[in-house]
Design an enzyme around this catalytic site. Sequence first.
Site, PDB file in Angstrom:
ATOM      1  N   HIS A  93       0.905  -1.051   0.001  1.00  0.00           N
ATOM      2  CA  HIS A  93       0.003  -0.138   0.049  1.00  0.00           C
ATOM      3  C   HIS A  93       0.859   1.243  -0.074  1.00  0.00           C
ATOM      4  CE1 HIS A  93      -4.169  -1.528   0.805  1.00  0.00           C
ATOM      5  NE2 HIS A  93      -3.488  -2.518   0.362  1.00  0.00           N
ATOM      6  N   ASP A 111       7.356   5.859   0.084  1.00  0.00           N
ATOM      7  CA  ASP A 111       7.909   7.059   0.617  1.00  0.00           C
ATOM      8  C   ASP A 111       7.341   7.282   2.172  1.00  0.00           C
ATOM      9  OD1 ASP A 111       5.268   7.676  -0.095  1.00  0.00           O
ATOM     10  OD2 ASP A 111       5.679   9.511  -0.716  1.00  0.00           O
TER      11      ASP A 111
END
Length: 341
Positions: free
Chosen positions: A85, A93
């Site tokens: 996800h 990030d």
Amino acid sequence: MRREKSSTVALALGLIVMTLIGQSYSQLTVGFYAGKCKGKKNANANANADADVDVDVEQLIFDIVESAFKKHPTLVAAMLRMLFHDCFVGGCDASILLEGAGSEKTAGPNETVRGYKLIDAVKSAVEKRCRGVVSCADIIVIVTRATVFLASGNWYDVKTGRRDGSISSADLAMLNLPPPNEPVPSAIAKFQAKNLTVQDFVLLMGGHTVGISHCKNFRDRLYNYKGVPRMSDPNIPKDFLEFLKQTCPEFGSSSNSTVLDQLTPNVVDNGFYKAIGGRKGVLQIDQDIALDPVTSPIVSKLANNSTDFIHKFGVALNNLAEVGVLIGSQGQIRKFCRFVN
Ligand code: HEM
Ligand SMILES: *[C@@H]1O[C@H](CO)[C@@H](O)[C@H](O)[C@H]1NC(C)=O
Ligand SMILES: *[C@@H]1O[C@H](CO)[C@@H](O)[C@H](O)[C@H]1NC(C)=O
Ligand SMILES: *[C@@H]1O[C@H](CO)[C@@H](O)[C@H](O)[C@H]1NC(C)=O
Ligand SMILES: *[C@@H]1O[C@H](CO)[C@@H](O)[C@H](O)[C@H]1NC(C)=O
Ligand SMILES: CC(=O)N[C@H]1CO[C@H](CO)[C@@H](O)[C@@H]1O
């Protein structure tokens, strides 16, 4: 002279080309943190008396994960899903970790993503040794590898050097995360849009070798297949259909769940491919990759060879973990994984 001049030009051109290439490819490396985390030998060291040493960040993280995993073996499922996800929404990030109204983790598909507390514990332990060095994005990757090793016995090297982003959006999550009834061809397209091949796609769906699905994510397959009332997916064998219906009554509790890998639900192995090969897929997409003409040959190959999957899974996870990364001076190293600095 002429030759010297042209070689200087060639060298300069070469440097420009290399810089350009360097910018378009990620520059993650194995062992990025080696020599970068100078800190006390251990958490109990005397801040004044004890000299700083090179802290082995990956080992430090492994030790924390190992003791957490002993108590909570389903952390491997939590981390694999968190990695997916995170990477699929705006790149790997750590945007999945950010708190706030309308952030990625508040989106419907993220409802059951878990493992946030383990990430907090790891980040806090790492920060105690060296401040502002190790990104939350890398922590997700290093923790995931540790759990995969603990659940499979197979170690793989991970590339690191990611930096943390500052954008996190539930809308972006809804747009990027495929629903469980995504048709295989469009799922392939969504993976290809992230530079992941069909082979990567099928290997990464092997993440469903562990963990569970809640009823609501497969209820339509049982009672409303393709939007037809009282229709069930004809590919579900009769006895398995009975089992799934019992687990998931049409108007019953949505908190009921069953394991995604109906053969070996707690081990990271190729049991998932054997299960879907035997039509015991729980999610629509899981069953469909075993039937689609493009993906089914890959599925049956993985089902037939137990060592093949576990080796290739590490490679595919590394490919997933390269999607849209921030590197160099991009982004930041968060102080706390739940908030931007
Ligand atoms: C087309 C792609 C995918 C779809 C549609 C999908 C969908 C889902 C759904 C609906 C669930 C059940 C959530 C719940 O009911 O709580 C789930 C669970 C899970 N997914 Fe996926 N998934 C996909 C790809 C992946 C990938 C690439 C990975 C990792 C490599 C992954 C890892 C997991 C894991 C480990 C779980 C279990 C989580 C737990 O037990 O807490 N999935 N997925
Ligand atoms: C699922 O939930 C229903 C209630 O909605 C319950 O009667 C049933 O026993 C549950 N099944 C399982 C396997 O948990
Ligand atoms: C896998 O094994 C099964 C049964 O032994 C066989 O029918 C099938 O063709 C094999 N698939 C591949 C790709 O080797
Ligand atoms: C299974 O996979 C391994 C590792 O990829 C490979 O070396 C081996 O030849 C494969 N075995 C079969 C029977 O295909
Ligand atoms: C895919 O690869 C290209 C070329 O290496 C790169 O520019 C692009 O950013 C990558 N896309 C993602 C989503 O990582
Ligand atoms: C951890 C988290 O923020 N979960 C959220 C996921 O999405 C659902 C539905 O939007 C929220 O209710 C949860 O709070």
